[in-house]
Design a protein around this motif. Structure first.
Motif, mmCIF file in Angstrom:
data_model
loop_
_atom_site.group_PDB
_atom_site.id
_atom_site.type_symbol
_atom_site.label_atom_id
_atom_site.label_comp_id
_atom_site.label_asym_id
_atom_site.label_seq_id
_atom_site.Cartn_x
_atom_site.Cartn_y
_atom_site.Cartn_z
ATOM 1 N N PRO A 3 3.280 -14.468 -8.436
ATOM 2 C CA PRO A 3 2.893 -13.058 -8.784
ATOM 3 C C PRO A 3 3.781 -11.877 -8.772
ATOM 4 N N LEU A 4 3.626 -10.862 -9.149
ATOM 5 C CA LEU A 4 4.610 -9.792 -9.405
ATOM 6 C C LEU A 4 4.383 -8.994 -7.873
ATOM 7 N N PRO A 5 5.875 -8.837 -7.189
ATOM 8 C CA PRO A 5 5.662 -8.030 -5.783
ATOM 9 C C PRO A 5 5.059 -6.699 -5.960
ATOM 10 N N VAL A 31 -6.816 -5.426 -1.515
ATOM 11 C CA VAL A 31 -6.358 -4.145 -1.246
ATOM 12 C C VAL A 31 -6.281 -3.862 0.224
ATOM 13 N N GLY A 32 -7.289 -3.655 0.893
ATOM 14 C CA GLY A 32 -7.088 -3.697 2.262
ATOM 15 C C GLY A 32 -6.512 -2.468 2.851
ATOM 16 N N GLU A 33 -6.240 -2.390 4.092
ATOM 17 C CA GLU A 33 -5.630 -1.192 4.614
ATOM 18 C C GLU A 33 -4.049 -0.959 4.157
ATOM 19 N N LEU A 34 -3.215 -2.053 3.977
ATOM 20 C CA LEU A 34 -1.884 -2.155 3.675
ATOM 21 C C LEU A 34 -1.823 -1.560 2.140
ATOM 22 N N GLY A 35 -2.645 -2.159 1.228
ATOM 23 C CA GLY A 35 -2.877 -1.708 -0.151
ATOM 24 C C GLY A 35 -3.171 -0.334 -0.295
ATOM 25 N N GLN A 36 -3.820 0.039 0.546
ATOM 26 C CA GLN A 36 -4.173 1.530 0.516
ATOM 27 C C GLN A 36 -3.185 2.617 0.865
ATOM 28 N N PRO A 181 10.776 -14.300 -11.613
ATOM 29 C CA PRO A 181 11.396 -15.024 -13.041
ATOM 30 C C PRO A 181 10.557 -14.286 -14.072
ATOM 31 N N HIS A 182 9.855 -12.976 -14.083
ATOM 32 C CA HIS A 182 8.948 -12.869 -15.123
ATOM 33 C C HIS A 182 10.013 -12.238 -16.324
ATOM 34 N N ILE A 231 -1.478 -7.188 -6.761
ATOM 35 C CA ILE A 231 -2.542 -7.916 -6.616
ATOM 36 C C ILE A 231 -2.913 -8.327 -8.036
ATOM 37 N N GLY A 232 -3.394 -9.622 -8.219
ATOM 38 C CA GLY A 232 -4.074 -9.830 -9.558
ATOM 39 C C GLY A 232 -3.001 -10.253 -10.313
#
Length: 380
Positions: A3-5, A31-36, A181-182, A231-232
Motif C-alpha cells: 500500500p501507499l504510505p 482511520v482511528g486517532e492516528l489517522g485523524q 515500487p508504485h 488507507i485502502g
C-alpha cells in the motif's frame, strides 16, 4: 504491490473537543486517532469551488483537514446553484472563493482557509500551491486541467482529478513520482494533449446532472482522505468511469507513457481567424435587404432556451463531420454563433476549410445577443 504510505505525518494529540467531533472517524480502524491527527495536519489545495469542488470542500472540512486552499477566479451565478451546493442563493454575484470559504468556516471553524481569487496557470502554480500536500482538481476547462497536472508533476504533488459530462464522469489519482515500487501516472497518460478548442462541450454547453457532481466530488474527497491517512487502495494507475444512468462504476487500468516520450507543450489559446460581428451590428444587418445567414451550432436543448429568430440550427458535431452538407453557397454571407464563442470559431474554421469565403463569428455568442439585443430571452 504494497500500500501507499501515509502522505502526511500525524499532528499533535486530539483534545476533548476534537475527540467528540471526529468520534465516528476514531471508531474506524482504518482511520482511528492516528489517522485523524494526519488529517488535522494536512493541507489540501482545491482547484475550483464549483460542481466538484463544492462537495469535496464540504467533506474535507467535515473530515477535519487542517488547512484548505481554495483557488477559483469566478463569481457565483444563478445557473451554478443547481449543482454547486456550497453556495447559497444569497451568494449570487459574490466571488466563489469567498462564498466557499464562508461555508467551510461555518461547517468547521477549526479549519484554516486560504483563498486565491485567481486561475491557476504555469506562471502562478508554484505560488498558489505552496505548502500543499496534495491537490484536488475540480476545474472545468482543459487549459487549467493541464496546467494543474503539469504543476503537480513538477512539484511532486499527488492530484485527485475528475471530470463530468452530462450523466458520466471520470475520476483518477495522478502522481508523477509516487513512492517505489508504485508507478506514476498523470493526465497526459490518459489524454496526451488537450482537444482542439471548442470541440468538447463544457457543462455550461452540454448540461450535467447536479447529483452526479455530488457523487464524484465526494469520491474525490474520499481519495484525498485515503492518501493522507495511507488507507485502502487509491485510484493511482486506475480510472473510475462513472455512468449514473446505468448506475455503474467501471475501473480501467492506466499505464504510464514511455519515459522517453516528451509531454506535448500545453495548448495555447487560439487567435481569432475570422472577423467578429457585434450583436447590435448583426441585429441591424438582419433588417437589411440582404441579411446574412445566421448559423447556430449549439445543441437543440440550448436552442430551446434562447435563439436568434430565423437562424439555421446545425449542431457543431454535424458541421465538423461534413460542412458541405449544410447546403450553404461558397460565397454566402454567414455569421456563426454558439453560447459564447469557442464552438462558433471551430465551426467557422471548418466552413472556411470547406471553401466558404464569407464567414464571420458573433462576438460573445447568444449570451451577448440576449444581453445587448433581446433581454426578453433567458440566459443560461
Amino acid at each position: 504491490m504494497p500500500p501507499l504510505p501515509p502522505l502526511v505525518d500525524p499532528g499533535p494529540p486530539l483534545d476533548r473537543g476534537a475527540t467528540e467531533r471526529y468520534a465516528r472517524h476514531l471508531l474506524l480502524p482504518a482511520v482511528g486517532e492516528l489517522g485523524q491527527r494526519r488529517l488535522r495536519a494536512a493541507h489540501v489545495a482545491v482547484i475550483g469551488a464549483g460542481g466538484l469542488g463544492s462537495p469535496a470542500l464540504l467533506y474535507l472540512a467535515a473530515a477535519g483537514v487542517g488547512r484548505l486552499t481554495i483557488i477559483d477566479d469566478d463569481v457565483v451565478d444563478v445557473t451554478n446553484l443547481q449543482r454547486q451546493v456550497i453556495h447559497p442563493d444569497a451568494a449570487v454575484g459574490q466571488p466563489k472563493v469567498d462564498s466557499a470559504a464562508a461555508a467551510v468556516r461555518a461547517l468547521n471553524p477549526d479549519v484554516d482557509v486560504i483563498t486565491h481569487r485567481a486561475r491557476l496557470s504555469p506562471g502562478n502554480a508554484a505560488e498558489l500551491l505552496a505548502g500543499a500536500h496534495l491537490v484536488l482538481d475540480g476545474s472545468d476547462n482543459f487549459e487549467t486541467r493541464y496546467a494543474v497536472n503539469d504543476a503537480c508533476a513538477a512539484l511532486g504533488l499527488p492530484c485527485v482529478w475528475a471530470s463530468v459530462y452530462r450523466l458520466q464522469a471520470q475520476v483518477s489519482v495522478f502522481w508523477a513520482d509516487p513512492p517505489a515500487p508504485h508507478r506514476g501516472t498523470d493526465l497526459r497518460d490518459l489524454f496526451p494533449a488537450p482537444p482542439a478548442p471548442g470541440t468538447v462541450p463544457t457543462c455550461g454547453d452540454a448540461g450535467v446532472l447536479g447529483a452526479l457532481t455530488g457523487q464524484v466530488g465526494s469520491t474525490m474527497a474520499g481519495e484525498a482522505v485515503k492518501l493522507i491517512c495511507g488507507i485502502g487502495t487509491p485510484l493511482l494507475g486506475r480510472v473510475a468511469f462513472v455512468d449514473l444512468a446505468d448506475a455503474t462504476v467501471t475501473h480501467l487500468p492506466l499505464a504510464p507513457r514511455p519515459a522517453h516520450t516528451a509531454s506535448p507543450a500545453p495548448a495555447t489559446p487560439p487567435t481569432h481567424q475570422h472577423p467578429l460581428v457585434t450583436p447590435t451590428d448583426l441585429a441591424a444587418e438582419l433588417t437589411s435587404e440582404t441579411p446574412p445567414v445566421v448559423l447556430d451550432v449549439r445543441e437543440p436543448a440550448e436552442v430551446a432556451i434562447a435563439a436568434i429568430p430565423g437562424s439555421l440550427r446545425v449542431p457543431l458535431a454535424d458541421v465538423l463531420a461534413d460542412p458541405t452538407a449544410i447546403g450553404l453557397a461558397p460565397d454566402a454571407d454567414v455569421v456563426v454563433h454558439c453560447k459564447v464563442q469557442p464552438r462558433a470559431e471551430a465551426a467557422a474554421a471548418a466552413l472556411t476549410q470547406a471553401g466558404a469565403s464569407r464567414v464571420r463569428v458573433l462576438a460573445g455568442g447568444i449570451l451577448a445577443w440576449v444581453r445587448e439585443v433581446d433581454p426578453s430571452q433567458p440566459a443560461y
